[in-house]
Design a protein around this motif. Structure first.
Motif, PDB file in Angstrom:
ATOM      1  N   THR A 180      65.909 -83.462 -89.584  1.00  0.00           N
ATOM      2  CA  THR A 180      65.005 -82.762 -88.677  1.00  0.00           C
ATOM      3  C   THR A 180      65.713 -81.710 -87.840  1.00  0.00           C
ATOM      4  O   THR A 180      65.093 -80.762 -87.378  1.00  0.00           O
ATOM      5  CB  THR A 180      64.315 -83.772 -87.750  1.00  0.00           C
ATOM      6  OG1 THR A 180      65.310 -84.456 -86.975  1.00  0.00           O
ATOM      7  CG2 THR A 180      63.536 -84.791 -88.560  1.00  0.00           C
ATOM      8  N   SER A 196      65.079 -77.194 -88.279  1.00  0.00           N
ATOM      9  CA  SER A 196      64.573 -76.288 -87.246  1.00  0.00           C
ATOM     10  C   SER A 196      65.056 -74.865 -87.449  1.00  0.00           C
ATOM     11  O   SER A 196      64.466 -73.917 -86.930  1.00  0.00           O
ATOM     12  CB  SER A 196      65.011 -76.779 -85.860  1.00  0.00           C
ATOM     13  OG  SER A 196      66.410 -76.638 -85.685  1.00  0.00           O
ATOM     14  N   LYS A 218      66.013 -77.766 -80.782  1.00  0.00           N
ATOM     15  CA  LYS A 218      64.730 -78.057 -81.418  1.00  0.00           C
ATOM     16  C   LYS A 218      64.954 -78.754 -82.750  1.00  0.00           C
ATOM     17  O   LYS A 218      65.928 -78.484 -83.460  1.00  0.00           O
ATOM     18  CB  LYS A 218      63.919 -76.778 -81.634  1.00  0.00           C
ATOM     19  CG  LYS A 218      63.324 -76.193 -80.353  1.00  0.00           C
ATOM     20  CD  LYS A 218      62.444 -74.994 -80.656  1.00  0.00           C
ATOM     21  CE  LYS A 218      61.765 -74.474 -79.386  1.00  0.00           C
ATOM     22  NZ  LYS A 218      60.813 -75.450 -78.822  1.00  0.00           N
ATOM     23  N   GLU A 219      64.045 -79.664 -83.055  1.00  0.00           N
ATOM     24  CA  GLU A 219      63.992 -80.303 -84.363  1.00  0.00           C
ATOM     25  C   GLU A 219      62.636 -79.986 -84.993  1.00  0.00           C
ATOM     26  O   GLU A 219      61.703 -79.584 -84.300  1.00  0.00           O
ATOM     27  CB  GLU A 219      64.156 -81.819 -84.239  1.00  0.00           C
ATOM     28  CG  GLU A 219      65.469 -82.257 -83.617  1.00  0.00           C
ATOM     29  CD  GLU A 219      65.569 -83.763 -83.502  1.00  0.00           C
ATOM     30  OE1 GLU A 219      65.442 -84.440 -84.544  1.00  0.00           O
ATOM     31  OE2 GLU A 219      65.761 -84.262 -82.383  1.00  0.00           O
ATOM     32  N   GLN A 220      62.565 -80.164 -86.285  1.00  0.00           N
ATOM     33  CA  GLN A 220      61.305 -79.875 -86.977  1.00  0.00           C
ATOM     34  C   GLN A 220      61.022 -80.962 -88.000  1.00  0.00           C
ATOM     35  O   GLN A 220      61.894 -81.335 -88.793  1.00  0.00           O
ATOM     36  CB  GLN A 220      61.382 -78.513 -87.669  1.00  0.00           C
ATOM     37  CG  GLN A 220      60.085 -78.089 -88.339  1.00  0.00           C
ATOM     38  CD  GLN A 220      60.158 -76.654 -88.843  1.00  0.00           C
ATOM     39  OE1 GLN A 220      60.220 -75.706 -88.083  1.00  0.00           O
ATOM     40  NE2 GLN A 220      60.183 -76.506 -90.156  1.00  0.00           N
ATOM     41  N   GLU A 277      54.028 -78.410 -90.262  1.00  0.00           N
ATOM     42  CA  GLU A 277      55.306 -78.527 -89.571  1.00  0.00           C
ATOM     43  C   GLU A 277      55.068 -78.700 -88.072  1.00  0.00           C
ATOM     44  O   GLU A 277      54.206 -78.043 -87.486  1.00  0.00           O
ATOM     45  CB  GLU A 277      56.162 -77.274 -89.807  1.00  0.00           C
ATOM     46  CG  GLU A 277      56.471 -76.976 -91.261  1.00  0.00           C
ATOM     47  CD  GLU A 277      57.505 -77.918 -91.853  1.00  0.00           C
ATOM     48  OE1 GLU A 277      58.102 -78.701 -91.069  1.00  0.00           O
ATOM     49  OE2 GLU A 277      57.717 -77.897 -93.069  1.00  0.00           O
ATOM     50  N   THR A 298      57.252 -78.968 -84.300  1.00  0.00           N
ATOM     51  CA  THR A 298      58.540 -78.777 -83.647  1.00  0.00           C
ATOM     52  C   THR A 298      58.701 -79.760 -82.488  1.00  0.00           C
ATOM     53  O   THR A 298      57.771 -79.994 -81.715  1.00  0.00           O
ATOM     54  CB  THR A 298      58.666 -77.340 -83.113  1.00  0.00           C
ATOM     55  OG1 THR A 298      58.561 -76.427 -84.205  1.00  0.00           O
ATOM     56  CG2 THR A 298      60.012 -77.131 -82.445  1.00  0.00           C
TER      57      THR A 298
END
Length: 495
Positions: free
Chosen positions: A265, A269, A299-301, A309, A311
């Protein structure tokens, strides 16, 4: 009479020549002694000048350009390389079960009547059962290279220990793998430097001193080692120093359960994490004081069921400080707040995100971002396909405080306290808690280190960890809070 005068004159002249010869010999000896003393004085002056230079560089926070000791060996390109490290053998006794055997992260629940929990962690049924362990994994070895080229101070550091594993299920100490701790290169001048590679985060430059390996991780101390590019600028004054630092690192998120290990994750990002630190070291009334502020943002995604998706934010901010009112006493500590601090940020007791999955029967099952991979709902028991339908960042706050006592040379005491406190409401979904949701983790510790010889050290530590759990999880299973008391003795051989 005449013969007598001649003989007396000859005798007197002989005595005079002998005295002159003797004086000349003594003068030559004195000259040689003076020349030798002058040479030794010049050598002492050169050594003093080198010591002054190293002290100034150390005050400025920049690694010294000339090795203090003779290099262990010379590299192929002629670089001096210092080989260093220590052997550390730990023997520990715990009166209850905890997550971790060679070290402790948090205590397991004291009891449980839940079938799911029993299948995941069979030994939690009798969590009051004790443990004894001996291990060598905290032993550490490193290579340090320092050179000066074209007015640049260049430093390289590679360090490793034995906390790597061949696979997740192999607990055989004979199969312990070598793990890289540090691998970085730094270049700069007196008041600035750039460091790139694997090293400690800026969040944890000040840390508690425990024999328990993780140094307070998930118990109040946030931060870990991470690949980064770090920029440091120093502002030096007469008796003070201001350190400003910024680093860009790889956001270390959780692997996608389907695409693991190819997709996580953090990398998903598409942007780095940013860390910052400002620290001021000064004296006030003869008292040494350190004050600092720390923080990060990233940030992670994640990909939800259906392809959308989403964030996720990860951030922290906090204060660090230390005061030394006497040479034998120091009080230090850190406080912080943040969100989504699981994984390598070691906050929220390892719980960064609450993941919500939908099973084939359309029921919602909440679970957490847990240590030991327990975030994957109850796939170990049902094996039903699931789809990620929602995510929720978990906020947390905490910190630690430590008192260091040095009553005499070679003898050091540490007394400390730490707490990591996630926000309860962020650990719930529709009023339900996931399995093994950890509400609070508290540590109390005391240890003593004594140098028996310049190279041999002995250490003893008492650590008490209390972990709070909800009364009931999403399956209706109940279990009480966990407490573990750990007694550890260590032998260290430095080289």
């Amino acid at each position: 009479m005449r013969k007598l005068l001649v003989a007396g004159t000859v005798f007197a002249i002989g005595l005079s020549n002998a005295a002159v010869a003797s004086d000349s010999s003594e003068i030559q000896q004195l000259k040689a002694m003076i020349e030798k003393m002058q040479q030794e004085l010049q050598q002492v002056k050169a050594e003093n000048q080198q010591l002054k230079q190293e002290i100034q560089e150390l005050k400025g926070g920049v690694p010294v350009s000339v090795p203090k000791k003779k290099a262990s060996f010379v590299s192929k390109t002629g670089k001096p390389v210092t080989f260093y490290g220590y052997f550390k053998i730990d023997a520990s006794y715990s009166d209850s079960k905890a997550v971790g055997k060679d070290f402790i992260l948090f205590a397991l629940p004291e009891n449980s009547n839940g079938a799911v929990l029993k299948e995941w962690f069979p030994y939690t049924i009798n969590s009051n059962d004790n443990d004894f362990n001996i291990n060598f994994k905290h032993s550490r070895f490193g290579l340090l290279i320092k050179t000066k080229e074209n007015d640049y101070n260049i430093v390289g550091n590679f360090e490793f220990d034995f906390y790597g594993t061949l696979d997740d299920n192999d607990d055989n100490p004979n199969h312990a793998g070598i793990r890289v701790r540090k691998a970085w290169v730094q270049f700069g001048k007196d008041d600035w430097n750039i460091r790139a590679g694997l090293d400690w985060m800026l969040l944890t430059q000040l840390y508690p001193h425990l024999s328990n390996f993780p140094s307070g991780a998930m118990m109040g101390n946030i931060g870990y080692r991470i690949p980064q590019i770090r920029f440091t600028k120093l502002f030096k004054f007469d008796e003070s120093k201001l350190t400003t630092q910024v680093a860009f690192d790889k956001v270390w998120g959780d692997p996608d359960p389907v695409m693991k290990p190819y997709l996580d994750t953090g990398a998903n990002s598409g942007r780095p994490d940013v860390q910052g630190r400002i620290a001021y070291d000064f004296y006030a009334g003869g008292v040494k004081i350190h004050l600092g502020t720390i923080g990060h943002y990233g940030k992670e995604q994640v990909t939800l069921y259906g392809g959308d998706e989403q964030t996720l934010d990860t951030y922290s901010y906090g204060l660090e400080g230390a005061i030394s009112p006497a040479s034998w006493l120091e009080i230090s500590g850190k406080i912080w707040k943040g969100k989504n601090l699981g994984g390598w940020y070691t906050g929220g007791i390892g719980q960064g995100v609450l993941f919500v999955y939908r099973k084939l029967d359309n029921t919602l099952q909440p679970t957490g971002d847990y240590y030991l991979k327990t975030k994957l709902v109850d796939e170990t028991t049902t094996h039903d396909p699931v789809g990620l339908v929602d995510v929720q960042e978990i906020r947390a706050e905490g910190g630690w405080v430590e008192v260091t006592l040095k009553p005499q040379h070679g003898l050091v005491f540490h007394l400390g306290y730490g707490v990591d406190n996630p926000k309860d409401s962020d650990l719930q979904y529709n009023g339900l808690y996931p399995v093994l949701a950890r509400l609070k983790n508290t540590m109390y510790y005391g240890n003593v280190f004594y140098k028996l010889t310049p190279s041999l050290g002995l250490m003893g530590e008492v650590l008490r960890v209390k972990t709070d759990y909800p009364e009931k999880d999403m399956y209706g299973d109940t279990y009480g809070d966990g407490t573990v008391n750990r007694f550890q003795g260590s032998i260290l051989y430095f080289f």
